[in-house]
Design a protein around this motif. Structure first.
Motif, PDB file in Angstrom:
ATOM      1  N   PHE A  83       0.712  -1.154   0.090  1.00 37.68           N
ATOM      2  CA  PHE A  83       0.453   0.082  -0.457  1.00 37.68           C
ATOM      3  C   PHE A  83       0.758   1.345  -0.050  1.00 37.68           C
ATOM      4  CE2 PHE A  83      -3.411   2.918   0.555  1.00 37.68           C
ATOM      5  CZ  PHE A  83      -3.632   3.603   1.376  1.00 37.68           C
ATOM      6  N   LEU A  84       0.861   1.780  -1.358  1.00 40.31           N
ATOM      7  CA  LEU A  84       2.190   3.361  -1.556  1.00 40.31           C
ATOM      8  C   LEU A  84       2.969   2.764  -1.074  1.00 40.31           C
ATOM      9  CD1 LEU A  84       0.050   6.014   1.146  1.00 40.31           C
ATOM     10  CD2 LEU A  84      -0.150   5.534  -1.596  1.00 40.31           C
ATOM     11  N   GLY A  85       3.303   1.078  -1.191  1.00 42.01           N
ATOM     12  CA  GLY A  85       5.342   1.535  -1.784  1.00 42.01           C
ATOM     13  C   GLY A  85       4.779   0.101  -0.484  1.00 42.01           C
ATOM     14  N   LEU A  86       4.368   0.362   0.452  1.00 42.12           N
ATOM     15  CA  LEU A  86       5.072  -0.396   1.846  1.00 42.12           C
ATOM     16  C   LEU A  86       4.041  -1.445   1.992  1.00 42.12           C
ATOM     17  CD1 LEU A  86       3.637   2.601   4.161  1.00 42.12           C
ATOM     18  CD2 LEU A  86       6.059   1.758   4.064  1.00 42.12           C
ATOM     19  N   PRO A  87       5.622  -2.619   2.150  1.00 43.27           N
ATOM     20  CA  PRO A  87       4.257  -4.354   2.286  1.00 43.27           C
ATOM     21  C   PRO A  87       3.733  -4.116   3.512  1.00 43.27           C
ATOM     22  CG  PRO A  87       6.676  -3.744   2.753  1.00 43.27           C
ATOM     23  CD  PRO A  87       6.633  -2.289   2.640  1.00 43.27           C
ATOM     24  N   LEU A  88       2.473  -4.591   2.878  1.00 45.45           N
ATOM     25  CA  LEU A  88       1.343  -5.123   3.752  1.00 45.45           C
ATOM     26  C   LEU A  88       2.416  -6.607   4.542  1.00 45.45           C
ATOM     27  CD1 LEU A  88      -1.317  -3.709   2.383  1.00 45.45           C
ATOM     28  CD2 LEU A  88      -0.065  -2.307   4.341  1.00 45.45           C
ATOM     29  N   ILE A  89       3.045  -7.376   4.237  1.00 45.86           N
ATOM     30  CA  ILE A  89       3.012  -8.758   4.500  1.00 45.86           C
ATOM     31  C   ILE A  89       3.580  -8.503   6.300  1.00 45.86           C
ATOM     32  CG2 ILE A  89       5.183  -8.367   4.099  1.00 45.86           C
ATOM     33  CD1 ILE A  89       4.187 -11.366   3.294  1.00 45.86           C
ATOM     34  N   ALA A  90       3.784  -7.547   6.499  1.00 52.44           N
ATOM     35  CA  ALA A  90       4.567  -6.988   7.544  1.00 52.44           C
ATOM     36  C   ALA A  90       3.709  -7.068   8.738  1.00 52.44           C
ATOM     37  CB  ALA A  90       5.262  -5.785   7.625  1.00 52.44           C
ATOM     38  N   ILE A  91       2.111  -6.046   8.413  1.00 56.75           N
ATOM     39  CA  ILE A  91       1.753  -6.211   9.268  1.00 56.75           C
ATOM     40  C   ILE A  91       0.465  -7.552   9.507  1.00 56.75           C
ATOM     41  CG2 ILE A  91      -0.584  -4.934   9.585  1.00 56.75           C
ATOM     42  CD1 ILE A  91       0.096  -3.301   8.202  1.00 56.75           C
ATOM     43  N   ALA A  92       0.517  -8.437   8.107  1.00 60.64           N
ATOM     44  CA  ALA A  92      -0.167  -9.649   8.311  1.00 60.64           C
ATOM     45  C   ALA A  92       0.714 -10.563   9.729  1.00 60.64           C
ATOM     46  CB  ALA A  92       0.229 -10.382   7.381  1.00 60.64           C
ATOM     47  N   LEU A  93       1.783  -9.762   9.645  1.00 62.46           N
ATOM     48  CA  LEU A  93       3.094 -11.204  10.275  1.00 62.46           C
ATOM     49  C   LEU A  93       2.726 -10.788  11.825  1.00 62.46           C
ATOM     50  CD1 LEU A  93       6.376 -11.564   7.852  1.00 62.46           C
ATOM     51  CD2 LEU A  93       4.747 -13.333   8.791  1.00 62.46           C
ATOM     52  N   MET A  94       2.426  -9.562  12.085  1.00 65.39           N
ATOM     53  CA  MET A  94       1.871  -9.407  13.088  1.00 65.39           C
ATOM     54  C   MET A  94       0.732  -9.447  13.745  1.00 65.39           C
ATOM     55  SD  MET A  94       5.149  -6.452  14.276  1.00 65.39           S
ATOM     56  CE  MET A  94       4.663  -4.899  14.607  1.00 65.39           C
ATOM     57  N   ALA A  95       0.023 -10.291  13.312  1.00 63.70           N
ATOM     58  CA  ALA A  95      -1.118 -10.777  13.203  1.00 63.70           C
ATOM     59  C   ALA A  95      -1.041 -11.637  14.893  1.00 63.70           C
ATOM     60  CB  ALA A  95      -2.064 -11.342  12.328  1.00 63.70           C
ATOM     61  N   PRO A  96      -0.059 -12.598  14.387  1.00 66.66           N
ATOM     62  CA  PRO A  96       0.048 -13.891  16.117  1.00 66.66           C
ATOM     63  C   PRO A  96       0.812 -12.936  17.143  1.00 66.66           C
ATOM     64  CG  PRO A  96       0.711 -14.591  13.576  1.00 66.66           C
ATOM     65  CD  PRO A  96       0.559 -13.835  13.410  1.00 66.66           C
ATOM     66  N   CYS A  97       1.716 -11.835  17.345  1.00 64.41           N
ATOM     67  CA  CYS A  97       1.936 -11.496  18.635  1.00 64.41           C
ATOM     68  C   CYS A  97       0.605 -10.175  18.580  1.00 64.41           C
ATOM     69  CB  CYS A  97       3.094 -10.551  18.152  1.00 64.41           C
ATOM     70  SG  CYS A  97       3.971 -11.288  16.156  1.00 64.41           S
ATOM     71  N   THR A 135      -1.008 -20.165  13.518  1.00 69.22           N
ATOM     72  CA  THR A 135      -2.029 -19.254  13.563  1.00 69.22           C
ATOM     73  C   THR A 135      -2.414 -18.103  12.039  1.00 69.22           C
ATOM     74  OG1 THR A 135      -1.323 -18.269  16.103  1.00 69.22           O
ATOM     75  CG2 THR A 135      -2.375 -16.595  14.622  1.00 69.22           C
ATOM     76  N   LEU A 136      -1.228 -17.639  11.131  1.00 71.66           N
ATOM     77  CA  LEU A 136      -1.583 -17.362   9.898  1.00 71.66           C
ATOM     78  C   LEU A 136      -1.443 -18.440   9.043  1.00 71.66           C
ATOM     79  CD1 LEU A 136       2.864 -16.615   9.784  1.00 71.66           C
ATOM     80  CD2 LEU A 136       1.192 -14.819   9.785  1.00 71.66           C
ATOM     81  N   ASN A 137      -1.668 -20.012   9.301  1.00 73.02           N
ATOM     82  CA  ASN A 137      -2.963 -19.784   8.637  1.00 73.02           C
ATOM     83  C   ASN A 137      -3.866 -20.494   8.470  1.00 73.02           C
ATOM     84  OD1 ASN A 137      -0.684 -21.195   7.111  1.00 73.02           O
ATOM     85  ND2 ASN A 137      -0.567 -23.361   8.166  1.00 73.02           N
ATOM     86  N   THR A 138      -4.210 -19.945   9.714  1.00 69.83           N
ATOM     87  CA  THR A 138      -6.608 -20.056  10.447  1.00 69.83           C
ATOM     88  C   THR A 138      -6.959 -19.190  10.036  1.00 69.83           C
ATOM     89  OG1 THR A 138      -5.670 -20.185  12.770  1.00 69.83           O
ATOM     90  CG2 THR A 138      -6.314 -22.398  11.828  1.00 69.83           C
ATOM     91  N   LEU A 139      -5.786 -17.813  10.480  1.00 70.09           N
ATOM     92  CA  LEU A 139      -6.468 -16.994  10.029  1.00 70.09           C
ATOM     93  C   LEU A 139      -5.861 -16.210   8.574  1.00 70.09           C
ATOM     94  CD1 LEU A 139      -4.299 -14.005  11.944  1.00 70.09           C
ATOM     95  CD2 LEU A 139      -6.609 -14.751  12.473  1.00 70.09           C
ATOM     96  N   GLY A 140      -5.396 -17.403   8.009  1.00 69.57           N
ATOM     97  CA  GLY A 140      -5.751 -16.798   6.431  1.00 69.57           C
ATOM     98  C   GLY A 140      -7.218 -16.992   5.563  1.00 69.57           C
ATOM     99  N   LEU A 141      -7.755 -17.539   6.616  1.00 71.49           N
ATOM    100  CA  LEU A 141      -9.107 -18.113   5.683  1.00 71.49           C
ATOM    101  C   LEU A 141      -9.957 -17.588   6.074  1.00 71.49           C
ATOM    102  CD1 LEU A 141      -8.759 -22.123   7.962  1.00 71.49           C
ATOM    103  CD2 LEU A 141      -9.190 -21.399   5.181  1.00 71.49           C
ATOM    104  N   LEU A 142     -10.043 -16.384   7.246  1.00 69.25           N
ATOM    105  CA  LEU A 142     -10.834 -15.321   7.200  1.00 69.25           C
ATOM    106  C   LEU A 142     -11.039 -14.216   5.586  1.00 69.25           C
ATOM    107  CD1 LEU A 142     -10.279 -13.852  10.281  1.00 69.25           C
ATOM    108  CD2 LEU A 142     -11.932 -15.344  10.242  1.00 69.25           C
ATOM    109  N   PRO A 143     -12.609 -14.267   5.243  1.00 69.24           N
ATOM    110  CA  PRO A 143     -12.646 -12.907   3.793  1.00 69.24           C
ATOM    111  C   PRO A 143     -11.254 -12.198   4.093  1.00 69.24           C
ATOM    112  CG  PRO A 143     -14.226 -13.917   4.953  1.00 69.24           C
ATOM    113  CD  PRO A 143     -14.141 -14.135   5.937  1.00 69.24           C
TER     114      PRO A 143
END
Lengths: 55, 227
Positions: free
Chosen positions: B14-28, B82-90
């Motif tokens: 998003f605007l050049g910022l990788p959002l995967i970092a936020i997705a990776l923070m979800a378990p924490c 956590t990463l796997n199961t969270l990814g099943l949400l829409p």
């Protein structure tokens, strides 16, 4: 396949390991297990026969 | 038009910022550290039970030297599941569909087990390359085959997780888009597709948890071999 795009590979590696090493372990470590499991002192309980109270 | 289906796996920015970092923070963010109270809340108790029983199960076949891996294996399990199961949400992004992430975990951890094995007991570690009772003429070929199977382990570990999750997400997207496009014209077919989608979602929940478990289990097996 967009997963094979090598551009974010290093960044993803760095980010994921950073979070995996720095942020997750403290949360796991603070869990305490007060009852130490000891296989040496554990003994199998005597097999008492069990039935419903009304029979 | 099949390439459009893979766009869901594009590492989001998003605007050049990788959002995967936020997705990776979800378990924490989902696992608050337990407070030092005797009676913890339900979520903490559940986590505690899960981590305790998982570590007991995983580490019992490994000898004491390998028990120093407990924290790493527990963290990896919680992280992946956590990463796997969270990814099943829409509308969520599953970082574990990225081959880069899975290889980033598989290769160093597998290499760590191999290096440990070669440093502590090199003869024993090399001995794994030749099964007992092999007929003498087959020895050279078998060593080559076993070496290849050893070297292919990290690849298999990473690709297994990636492929399972990617395939699942792809199927869900395919079936749901089919159901949606058929909704008005052929409602019966659409309802069948929705039924299939329900079963698929249940399967994907199972696969998400199983694949995380298999990853960690195989790592513990490689550790067991080398310790």
């Amino acid at each position: 396949m967009p997963q094979l795009n090598p551009a974010p590979w290093f960044l993803i590696l760095v980010f994921s390991w950073l979070i995996f090493l720095a942020l997750m372990p403290p949360k796991i470590l603070t869990h305490q297990f007060p009852h130490e499991p000891s296989t040496l002192t554990a003994h199998k309980p005597k097999a008492n026969s069990w039935t419903w109270a009304w029979q | 038009m099949t390439m459009n289906l893979f766009n869901q796996f594009l590492s989001p920015t998003f605007l050049g910022l990788p959002l995967i970092a936020i997705a990776l923070m979800a378990p924490c963010l989902l696992y608050p550290s337990p407070a030092p109270w005797w009676q913890s809340n339900r979520w903490t108790t559940l986590q505690n039970w899960f981590i305790g029983s998982f570590i007991k199960q995983t580490l019992s076949p490994i000898n004491t030297k390998g028990h120093s891996w407990a924290l790493l294996l527990a963290t990896l399990m919680v992280f992946l599941i956590t990463l796997n199961t969270l990814g099943l949400l829409p509308y969520t992004f599953t970082p574990t569909t990225q081959l880069s992430l899975n290889m980033a975990f598989a290769v160093p951890l597998w290499l760590a087990t191999v290096i440990m094995g070669f440093r502590n007991s090199p003869t024993h570690a090399l001995g794994h390359l030749l099964p007992e009772g092999t007929p003498t003429p087959l020895v050279p070929i078998l060593i080559i085959i076993e070496s290849i199977s050893l070297l292919i382990r990290p690849l298999a570990l990473g690709v297994r997780l990636t492929a399972n999750l990617t395939a699942g997400h792809l199927l869900i997207q395919l079936v749901s888009s089919a159901a949606f496009s058929l909704l008005l014209s052929q409602t019966t077919a659409a309802s069948l597709a929705v039924g299939l989608l329900l079963l698929l979602t249940i399967l994907e929940i199972a696969v998400a948890m199983i694949q995380a478990y298999v990853f960690v289990l195989l790592l513990s097996l490689y550790l067991q071999e080398n310790v």
